[in-house]
Write a protein that holds these residues in place. Structure first.
Motif: not given
Length: 871
Positions: A624-637
């Motif tokens: 569940g966490e990784l699926r959410r990360a695929l939709q909105a992953f914070v890449m500038d940190g």
């Protein structure tokens, strides 16, 4: 009518020393008391470090004064020595020490009388070269029980499985060693695995169809099968091997098994139980400054039970104690101390026993209930005069100090002051490197007293002449019979001692519990898959066998389940119902599907979970966490990645300091705040908790906040903040920060494997890069340097800043040129006086030579790979 007091005399190891029966005491004595000279020039650039002594200071701890000495209380013999010890027919109490009996008539037949006790005997089938190697290690013969165990029908040739139990130090490992050697000698293509546990190795062998290459699997510490966290893995691994029905020989061993026969039935094995102890052990318990043989605890329990039978509901532990004292006379007692620090009877006894042992030239191992208690007690023991030491030992202790000081984190404040007195502590709050140095120094006799938490009992082989257990509780819980046996098992070791002694030192409120504990039987080892423990429907028991295709049809699954230990404990009807419910739950969670033939097939999610060594529960959460990360992953940190890398299993490892949490949250930039919103952290709740001082209940919400708190620490580590500085920043121990880093490395590898199996290539690449940084504890530009041993974080940065920016640069360096750089990378620049500073620099020079040598090897490997790629 009250019984007449019973008097008897038990010779302790110290009595024997006084009689001149042991020559192991140091011959060379110093003329005056040795005092550690730890003075150094005041110079320090790292906050939180003691500028005077160049040590890692803890502001919470009281400062020590080596001149603030105390005296250990005298331990006196009983006033009466009657003929009871020799003439009594009461078998409940020892008539004469076991050690004396062993000296008079040894119970161990010699190899000259029984040729089967020689490893060179043809029955064992060991090559002459191997026997000679073992002889050089001091092993040329075995005990009778080992011979009987090995020569059981089908054991040596691998046709029969084996489960056996023997006391700690009784030679369990040698039996396993011989059996493993036999398998690989008979067939060099076979593999021998020693597991504690290693379930994924078996999964890998099944998936790759390489189980035929396994010859023998040895399960050490088999009693851990009912351990809440790891036990089920042992059961799953053994069950899968039993299901394969191949030629893999299963060996299970432990010192604390009570139901050996039942475990043998499960594993279709022979079983063997030995109570033989090659070194006799004298066991005592103490309370109210008095020492009694452990066997008298039975009398205490009988008095307590009789009080209950007489309906003495108001009868207190004091009443039972008084009745006991009226019937029993202690063999020794400790005089009361005039020092306020030793007014507590337990502290008085513990310090007295430890000092008496050390003065005689032997090692004492003290078990304490918690980390803080270990350090407090180590300081207290060190303040008493432990011993007069030789110049040689003094120099050896200075070497230990130099080695501790040469660590990247510097030297712990308490260790810096206690080591020179021959005292140290050992617990998970210090780093692995510190524990290794301390353990080695104690094992060599350089240190005489080691204070440790109970985790040492089951994990490390550090024998002692005396084992002293401070209280019947470890933490808030009473010690169990198995743990008591593990701790006692550290006393006495073949080749090091002629006798061992154990002392359970009871607090005033623990006497009844302690007496019951001493008399308690070992608990039955049960299955961790029982519903009241870790329900089978929420574990990998079924998911794994379906995923690796060991059993996919309902009939095959039924056969698999009947090979579990659970089948031998639980009623078949209830077990079948549990399996049916588990299958339905796995289908509902999306782990398995049913095909047209009625068989079960693993889904992509199932393969990802099993390959990353996760349980189904953890796998669902990570998915569940990784699926959410695929939709909105914070890449500038970087905080989002570090949160994902924080293991779920570490929940509760450290308490959240909400004041620190709020401080870190307030220092976050916009990128960090977006991470908090995405993972579900509510800033308002953080402020509320920081103001109230309360803690969150055990919920999924608490798990999020706890992982975020640990992610802050990971972020700092990968930003090249030294471990000791991270520990000070978050008010935790250096050991816990190191444990966090190490656990996260393994969890991160699992996350990367998970993404690979799910087909999330881009996310996998991001996680791989950050995983490399996590291992290095450094930023991206230092990853190449961080591959070199002893070069991590700050050391790598200092090398970089001084022009050594590649493997080649370090490989071509003169170690002498690296020495000043390594000294600069240490957490303090202060010098010690004279020889002490020289020893420290020698240690650092040795590290410089190792670093250059390792860089050369790594460079050579890198060049070879590049050549092969070009070809």
């Amino acid at each position: 009518m009250a019984q007449e007091p019973q008097h008897y005399r038990v010779l302790t190891s110290l009595d024997l020393i006084k009689q001149g029966n042991n020559p192991a005491i140091y011959n060379s004595k110093r003329q005056s008391e040795v005092k550690a000279d730890l003075s150094s020039h005041p110079h320090s650039l790292i906050p939180g470090y003691d500028e005077r002594l160049s040590i890692r200071a803890d502001p919470k701890r009281p400062r020590l004064d080596l001149d603030d000495s105390i005296e250990a209380s005298e331990i006196c013999d009983a006033t009466k020595y009657t003929e009871y010890a020799i003439n009594t027919s009461d078998t409940r109490y020892p008539r004469i020490s076991e050690y004396s009996q062993r000296r008079a008539a040894s119970s161990t037949p010699s190899a000259s009388l029984n040729p089967l006790l020689r490893l060179s005997h043809p029955s064992y089938g060991l090559p002459e070269s191997l026997v000679k190697n073992l002889t050089r290690l001091g092993i040329d013969s075995i005990y009778p029980w080992q011979s009987s165990c090995l020569l059981g029908r089908g054991v040596l040739n691998g046709k029969t499985n084996l489960v056996y139990s023997a006391p700690t130090g009784g030679g369990k490992s040698l039996v396993a060693d011989v059996l493993m050697l036999r398998r690989v000698i008979e067939d060099p293509q076979k593999k021998a695995i020693l597991v504690l546990p290693a379930n994924w190795l078996v999964n890998d062998a099944i998936e790759n169809c390489t189980t035929d290459s396994l010859g023998v699997v040895v399960m050490d510490e088999l009693h851990m099968i009912d351990d809440y966290y790891r036990g089920y893995l042992i059961e799953l691994m053994a069950t899968k091997l039993l299901t394969l029905g191949g030629t893999v020989q299963l060996i299970g061993m432990s010192a604390t098994l009570s139901n050996t026969e039942q475990l043998a039935r499960w594993l279709n094995a022979k079983h063997y139980v030995s109570n033989y102890k090659p070194i006799p052990i004298e066991e005592f318990w103490t309370f109210d400054n008095s020492i009694y043989p452990a066997s008298t605890a039975r009398e205490f329990v009988e008095i307590a039970d009789q009080s209950k039978a007489d309906h003495a509901a108001v009868s207190s532990a004091d009443d039972v104690t008084k009745k006991f004292k009226s019937r029993m006379t202690p063999v020794r007692w400790i005089s009361e101390s005039r020092f306020k620090e030793l007014q507590n009877p337990v502290a008085n006894v513990v310090v007295g026993l430890a000092i008496e042992t050390a003065k005689a030239g032997f090692g004492a191992l003290i078990f304490c209930s918690n980390r803080k208690g270990c350090e407090t007690l180590a300081r207290l023991v060190s303040r008493a005069k432990v011993e007069d030491i030789s110049d040689q030992v003094l120099e050896q202790r200075k070497e230990v100090l130099a080695e501790l000081r040469s660590l990247p984190i510097g030297i712990d404040e308490t260790l810096a002051r206690t080591v020179m007195r021959g005292v140290a502590f050992h617990h998970a709050g210090i780093t692995v490197e510190e524990r290794e140095i301390v353990a080695e120094a104690y094992n060599k006799g350089i240190l005489k007293v080691l204070v440790a938490t109970c985790s040492l009992a089951a994990g490390i082989n550090l024998p002692a002449r005396r084992v002293i257990i401070q209280g019947a509780k470890m933490g808030k819980l009473t010690i169990g019979p198995a743990m008591l046996r593990q701790m006692r098992g550290r006393a006495g070791r073949k080749g090091k001692d002629e006798i061992g002694e154990t002392y359970l030192c009871c607090h005033e409120g623990d006497v009844v519990e302690a007496a019951q504990l001493i008399q308690a039987e070992l608990p039955v080892v049960a299955s961790c898959l029982e519903p009241e423990k870790r329900g089978i429907k929420r574990q990998a028991a079924l998911l794994e066998v379906i995923t690796v295709r060991l059993a996919t049809h309902p009939i095959a699954i039924q056969e698999y389940v009947r090979r579990t230990l659970l089948f031998h404990i639980m009623e078949a009807q209830n077990l079948d119902l549990m399996v049916e419910e588990a299958i339905h739950q796995l289908i509902a969670d999306g782990f398995i599907e049913v095909d047209n033939s009625g068989s079960y097939q693993a889904t992509q999610l199932s393969r990802a979970v099993v390959s990353s060594y996760m349980t189904p529960e953890d796998g669902l959460l990570v998915h569940g966490e990784l699926r959410r990360a695929l939709q909105a992953f914070v890449m500038d940190g970087e905080l989002h990645v570090f949160y994902l890398f924080t293991p779920i299993q570490l929940n509760g490892m450290t308490e959240i300091d909400w004041q620190i949490f709020r401080r870190e949250m307030e220092n976050l930039d916009d990128s960090g705040m977006r991470v908090l919103r995405l993972i579900g952290v509510n800033p308002g709740l953080v402020n509320k908790m920081a103001n109230s001082g309360k803690s969150l209940p055990e919920t999924d919400e608490r798990l999020i906040y706890h992982r975020c708190y640990l992610a802050f620490q990971l972020r700092d580590l990968c930003d090249e903040t030294p471990i000791h500085a991270v520990a000070q920043r978050y008010k935790v121990t250096t050991g816990s920060v190191q444990t966090l880093s190490q656990c996260c490395e393994g969890f991160a590898a699992g996350m990367i494997q998970f993404c690979d199996r799910m087909g999330w290539g881009m996310l996998k690449s991001v996680l791989e890069h950050m995983g490399d940084r996590l291992k290095a504890g450094a930023r991206a530009d230092l990853l190449e340097l961080a591959r070199i041993p002893f070069v991590k974080s700050r050391t790598a940065r200092v090398l970089w800043d001084n022009g050594f920016r590649s493997l080649l640069a370090v490989a071509e360096a003169d170690p002498k040129d690296l020495l000043p750089i390594l000294l600069l990378a240490q957490p303090t620049k202060a010098r010690m006086d004279g020889q002490d500073e020289g020893k420290y620099r020698q240690k650092m020079m040795l590290k410089a030579e190792i670093i250059v040598g390792a860089a050369n090897r790594l460079w050579g490997i890198q060049q070879q790979v590049e050549i092969e790629v070009d070809i």
